[in-house]
Design an enzyme around this catalytic site. Structure first.
Site, PDB file in Angstrom:
ATOM      1  N   CYS A 118      11.100  -4.911  -6.013  1.00 30.99           N
ATOM      2  CA  CYS A 118      12.112  -5.255  -7.019  1.00 30.99           C
ATOM      3  C   CYS A 118      12.910  -3.971  -7.318  1.00 30.99           C
ATOM      4  O   CYS A 118      12.502  -2.875  -6.918  1.00 30.99           O
ATOM      5  CB  CYS A 118      11.459  -5.823  -8.293  1.00 30.99           C
ATOM      6  SG  CYS A 118      10.520  -4.610  -9.227  1.00 30.99           S
TER       7      CYS A 118
ATOM      8  N   HIS B 258       1.727   2.078  -3.422  1.00 32.61           N
ATOM      9  CA  HIS B 258       0.652   2.800  -4.118  1.00 32.61           C
ATOM     10  C   HIS B 258       0.668   4.283  -3.731  1.00 32.61           C
ATOM     11  O   HIS B 258       0.409   5.151  -4.556  1.00 32.61           O
ATOM     12  CB  HIS B 258      -0.709   2.199  -3.772  1.00 32.61           C
ATOM     13  CG  HIS B 258      -0.987   0.900  -4.479  1.00 32.61           C
ATOM     14  ND1 HIS B 258      -0.624   0.677  -5.782  1.00 32.61           N
ATOM     15  CD2 HIS B 258      -1.590  -0.251  -4.053  1.00 32.61           C
ATOM     16  CE1 HIS B 258      -0.983  -0.552  -6.142  1.00 32.61           C
ATOM     17  NE2 HIS B 258      -1.568  -1.144  -5.104  1.00 32.61           N
TER      18      HIS B 258
ATOM     19  N   HIS C 168       0.633  -1.951  -9.919  1.00 35.57           N
ATOM     20  CA  HIS C 168       1.046  -3.334  -9.670  1.00 35.57           C
ATOM     21  C   HIS C 168       2.198  -3.736 -10.592  1.00 35.57           C
ATOM     22  O   HIS C 168       2.280  -3.275 -11.729  1.00 35.57           O
ATOM     23  CB  HIS C 168      -0.130  -4.283  -9.849  1.00 35.57           C
ATOM     24  CG  HIS C 168      -1.142  -4.144  -8.740  1.00 35.57           C
ATOM     25  ND1 HIS C 168      -2.471  -4.443  -8.912  1.00 35.57           N
ATOM     26  CD2 HIS C 168      -1.010  -3.718  -7.463  1.00 35.57           C
ATOM     27  CE1 HIS C 168      -3.113  -4.201  -7.768  1.00 35.57           C
ATOM     28  NE2 HIS C 168      -2.246  -3.769  -6.884  1.00 35.57           N
ATOM     29  N   CYS C 169       3.045  -4.595 -10.063  1.00 33.90           N
ATOM     30  CA  CYS C 169       4.252  -5.017 -10.782  1.00 33.90           C
ATOM     31  C   CYS C 169       4.096  -6.466 -11.205  1.00 33.90           C
ATOM     32  O   CYS C 169       3.447  -7.256 -10.518  1.00 33.90           O
ATOM     33  CB  CYS C 169       5.450  -4.856  -9.839  1.00 33.90           C
ATOM     34  SG  CYS C 169       6.985  -5.477 -10.526  1.00 33.90           S
TER      35      CYS C 169
ATOM     36  N   CYS D 141      10.907  -1.089  -9.015  1.00 31.27           N
ATOM     37  CA  CYS D 141       9.943  -0.403  -8.148  1.00 31.27           C
ATOM     38  C   CYS D 141      10.683   0.455  -7.115  1.00 31.27           C
ATOM     39  O   CYS D 141      10.258   1.570  -6.804  1.00 31.27           O
ATOM     40  CB  CYS D 141       9.030  -1.420  -7.453  1.00 31.27           C
ATOM     41  SG  CYS D 141       7.845  -2.169  -8.597  1.00 31.27           S
TER      42      CYS D 141
ATOM     43  N   GLU E 207       0.838  -1.208   0.000  1.00 26.39           N
ATOM     44  CA  GLU E 207       0.000   0.000   0.000  1.00 26.39           C
ATOM     45  C   GLU E 207       0.879   1.267   0.000  1.00 26.39           C
ATOM     46  O   GLU E 207       0.532   2.268  -0.632  1.00 26.39           O
ATOM     47  CB  GLU E 207      -0.952   0.010   1.203  1.00 26.39           C
ATOM     48  CG  GLU E 207      -1.938  -1.174   1.245  1.00 26.39           C
ATOM     49  CD  GLU E 207      -2.758  -1.366  -0.030  1.00 26.39           C
ATOM     50  OE1 GLU E 207      -2.913  -0.408  -0.811  1.00 26.39           O
ATOM     51  OE2 GLU E 207      -3.220  -2.502  -0.272  1.00 26.39           O
TER      52      GLU E 207
ATOM     53  N   CYS F 175       8.225  -9.446  -6.440  1.00 23.33           N
ATOM     54  CA  CYS F 175       8.100  -8.061  -5.953  1.00 23.33           C
ATOM     55  C   CYS F 175       6.865  -7.891  -5.066  1.00 23.33           C
ATOM     56  O   CYS F 175       5.797  -8.437  -5.350  1.00 23.33           O
ATOM     57  CB  CYS F 175       8.019  -7.120  -7.142  1.00 23.33           C
ATOM     58  SG  CYS F 175       7.860  -5.395  -6.664  1.00 23.33           S
TER      59      CYS F 175
END
Lengths: 466, 163
Positions: free
Chosen positions: B149, B118, B124-125, B152, B115, B130
C-alpha cells in the site's frame, strides 16, 4: 498503511525457554505489538509491576519455581482485566483446562499453529477494544445519568445520605417514607445509582396513578388476548427492570389483590404475565415509597403484613422541609440556578426578606412546592431580584390577619385548593389527603371553582368569586 | 517461476535481483523426524551470504517450521538481511487443487515481497489489500494484492533513503 500505535497490544511473554521467548517476541513485533519477556514467574510479576498494565500475557504452564497456574493467580489478582493465555504442550491439556477454570482467557498448544496464534491475538485485541469502549460508555453514561443531588447541610439530610450510602451497595429492599414532595424518588434514584445495578434500568411505577387492572398489566405484563384490547404481548415493569431496580411509588395505594401477586413475584423472583402460564425469571431489586403510615394500614388490615415486611427490610424516612428549614436557602438558590439555565437567563438573586420568609414558610408540598414556587417566580419576574411579591403564598401569609377579612369563605377555599393542587403537581389523591376530603370532593371543587392547570392560587377571575 | 518472481520484486520495490541456485536444508537444518526445515537454523547461514547493501532471500521447496510454530510460510528477521520462504504450502496441489504455475508464482511473489518488507523493518499492515497484511491461510494470501500500500511503500522508500 502500517499498524497504528493505538491498535497495538502490549504483550507479556513468560517462558523458561529462551528460544520460545525470542520466537514469540519476533513474531509479535512483526505484528507491531510491544513485547516484554520474562524467564520465570518472579520476573514476570516484576515486569507487570514496573511496565504494566499489559493487554495480554502468554505464560508457560511448566516452569521451574513458580508454575504457570500460580503465576496466573498472581497476575490476575494484580490486574483482573488482563487476558492471560496459557501455553502448554499436547500432554498437559488437562492442566490448561484447570487454568481456564482459574480465570485464564484461552490456551494454545506448543508448537503453535501460526494462524491460530494470530487469530487469538486478533480476538484479544477485539476483547481489549470492547473493554475500552465499555469503560468509555460507562463514563459517558455516568456523566449523563448522574441523579440530581440531594441538597442540604442539615443533620437530617446527612442522615439520609448516610443511610443511602449504607444500603445502596446491598441487594436489600428499601422502603422510603415521607410526605408528598420530600424527594422520595430522588432517594430511590440515588440508591440505584450507587448500587451494582447502576448501569441497568431504573424503572418507575406510580402505583397510585393507575387503576387496578392497568397496574397489574403494567407490573406483570400480559399475553396477547389476555383481555379485551390486549392485541399484543406486553412485557411488564418487572421484566423491564431485569438486572436493575424497580421503584414502586405510592405503594400504599395498591389493592389487596395486587398485593398478593406482588408478594409472590418479590419472593419467587419470577413473573407470570396476565393470561399466561409461563414463569419468567426476573432479577430485580425493589425500592418502594409511600407517604402513608403503612404500619397503621397493616394494623387496619388494608395492607398485607407479609408484603410490608418484605418491602420494609430497610427504611429511610425523608423528613419534611419544615423540619430542615436550614436547607431552604440552599434549595431555593439551587432551583433559581436550574430554572434560570432552562430559561436561558442569568439566575436572579432572592432578597433577604424573601429568603427569610421562604425559610419560615411551612411548605405543605415540601421541596416540590418550593421548586414550583421558584419556577413560577422566575416566570413572572424578568428582573434580577426576587422579592416576597413574587411568591403569592408568602403574601397570603403576610396578609392573613388583615387581608383575609375582606375575602369570602369560598374565595379563601378556592385559593387554598389551588395552592395544594400546585404543591402536589395536580396529584388528586395527594391533594385529597392534604385537604382531608375524598377525591370526589376535590374533583367537584375543581369543577365548581373552574380551576385549571396553571390557575394562580389568587385568581382575579371574577367568575370564580361568588 | 523464480524469474517471474524476481521481475515482480524488481517492479514492486525497484531492487536489483539476482538468482543463485543452492540447496537449502542439507546442512543440518532439516529435521528428518518432522520432515521440515528449521527456518531458525537457515536464517543465520543466509545472513552469511549477505554482503554490504544486499539482502538474501532463500526459496525452499520443503516445508518450514520455526521452533515454536508447527509450520510457517516464511520468516525474516525484522530489519535483518536474510529471509526464507517455502513453496511447499503455496502450491495449489497442497490444498488438493490442480497444479497452477501462475497461481504459485503469484503466491510466492506475495510472500517474498512480504518478507522483504520485514527486512526493511515493516511490521504487519492492516490495509486489506496490502502485501504486508498478515496471512495465516492460502485464502488470506490470495486475497492480498502483489503490491505494497502507499504507506508501506513510502516507509520502504524512507528506509532505503536513510539506509
Amino acid at each position: 498503511m502500517t499498524q497504528a500505535e493505538g491498535t497495538a497490544l502490549k504483550i507479556l511473554v513468560v517462558d523458561d525457554e529462551i528460544i520460545v521467548r525470542r520466537s514469540l517476541k519476533d513474531w509479535f513485533e512483526e505484528d507491531g505489538h510491544s513485547v516484554h519477556a520474562a524467564a520465570d514467574g518472579a520476573a514476570a510479576l516484576k515486569l507487570q509491576h514496573d511496565e504494566g498494565p499489559f493487554d495480554v500475557a502468554l505464560i508457560d504452564l511448566k516452569m521451574p519455581g513458580m508454575d504457570g497456574l500460580e503465576l496466573l493467580r498472581h497476575l490476575l489478582a494484580a490486574d483482573p482485566s488482563l487476558s492471560v493465555v496459557v501455553m502448554t504442550a499436547y500432554a498437559s491439556v488437562d492442566t490448561a483446562v484447570r487454568a481456564l477454570k482459574e480465570g485464564a482467557w484461552d490456551y494454545v498448544t506448543k508448537p503453535f499453529d501460526p494462524d491460530l496464534l494470530s487469530q487469538l491475538l486478533r480476538r484479544s485485541k477485539e476483547h481489549r477494544d470492547l473493554e475500552m469502549m465499555n469503560a468509555r460508555m460507562r463514563q459517558s453514561i455516568d456523566e449523563i445519568v448522574q441523579p440530581r443531588p440531594i441538597l442540604g447541610h442539615s443533620a437530617a439530610v446527612a442522615h439520609v445520605l448516610d443511610q443511602i450510602a449504607n444500603v445502596a451497595p446491598t441487594e436489600t429492599s428499601v422502603l422510603i417514607t415521607g410526605e408528598s414532595g420530600v424527594g422520595k424518588e430522588l432517594v430511590a434514584r440515588a440508591i440505584h445509582a450507587n448500587s451494582k445495578r447502576s448501569y441497568m434500568p431504573f424503572v418507575v411505577v406510580n402505583c397510585g396513578a393507575l387503576a387496578e387492572g392497568i397496574l397489574e398489566s403494567e407490573l406483570f405484563g400480559h399475553e396477547r388476548g389476555a383481555f379485551t384490547g390486549a392485541q399484543f404481548q406486553h412485557k411488564g415493569k418487572f421484566e423491564a427492570a431485569d438486572k436493575g431496580t424497580l421503584f414502586l411509588d405510592e405503594i400504599g395505594e395498591i389493592s389487596p389483590h395486587t398485593q398478593v401477586e406482588l408478594l409472590r413475584v418479590i419472593e419467587e423472583k419470577t413473573v407470570i404475565r396476565l393470561g399466561g402460564n409461563k414463569s419468567i425469571p426476573a432479577d430485580f431489586r425493589v425500592v418502594a415509597a409511600t407517604n402513608r403510615d403503612l404500619r397503621q394500614h397493616v394494623a387496619e388490615g388494608s395492607f398485607r403484613e407479609d408484603l410490608f415486611y418484605r418491602l420494609n427490610v430497610f427504611q429511610i424516612e425523608v423528613p419534611p422541609l419544615r423540619e430542615r428549614r436550614e436547607d431552604i436557602p440552599v434549595l431555593a438558590k439551587h432551583f433559581c440556578t436550574r430554572f434560570a439555565r432552562q430559561m436561558n437567563r442569568l439566575p436572579p438573586r432572592i432578597d433577604s426578606i424573601a429568603l427569610r420568609r421562604l425559610t419560615q414558610f411551612d411548605w405543605p408540598g415540601n421541596v416540590r412546592e418550593l421548586s414550583n414556587a421558584i419556577e413560577r417566580a422566575l416566570v413572572v419576574q424578568k428582573g434580577d431580584v426576587l422579592t416576597t411579591e413574587h411568591f403569592p403564598m408568602l403574601r397570603d401569609r403576610q396578609s392573613t390577619p388583615n387581608g383575609s377579612s375582606s375575602r369570602s369563605l369560598s374565595d379563601v377555599e378556592r385559593s387554598h385548593i389551588c395552592r395544594v393542587l400546585e404543591a402536589t403537581n395536580w396529584n388528586i389523591s395527594e391533594a385529597a389527603r392534604i385537604l382531608e376530603v375524598d377525591r370526589g370532593t376535590v374533583y367537584n371543587k375543581i369543577r365548581s371553582y373552574k380551576i385549571e392547570h396553571g390557575t394562580p392560587s389568587e385568581s382575579n377571575d371574577p367568575s370564580s368569586r361568588e | 517461476v523464480l524469474r517471474a518472481v524476481a521481475t515482480t520484486i524488481r517492479i514492486a520495490v525497484g531492487l536489483d535481483v539476482g538468482i543463485e541456485p543452492g540447496a537449502l536444508g542439507d546442512d543440518g537444518a532439516y529435521d528428518a523426524h518432522r520432515g521440515q526445515i528449521d527456518s531458525r537454523r537457515i536464517l543465520p547461514r543466509l545472513e552469511e551470504f549477505a554482503t554490504e547493501g544486499t539482502m538474501v532471500l532463500g526459496i525452499a521447496d520443503r516445508d518450514l517450521f520455526s521452533t515454536v510454530f508447527q509450520w510457517i510460510f516464511g520468516e525474516a528477521h525484522l530489519g535483518g538481511h536474510a529471509a526464507v520462504v517455502s513453496t511447499y504450502r503455496l502450491q495449489p496441489e497442497f490444498s488438493g487443487a490442480p497444479p497452477d504455475l501462475m497461481l504459485l508464482q503469484q503466491r510466492l511473489s506475495k510472500e517474498c515481497l512480504h518478507e522483504i518488507g520485514h527486512l526493511f523493518g515493516l511490521v504487519h499492515c492492516e490495509n486489506p489489500g496490502c502485501v504486508m497484511r498478515f496471512a495465516g491461510t492460502l485464502a488470506e494470501i490470495d486475497s492480498k494484492t502483489v503490491d505494497y500500500c502507499d504507506s508501506c511503500l513510502m516507509e520502504i522508500a524512507r528506509k532505503r533513503g536513510s539506509g
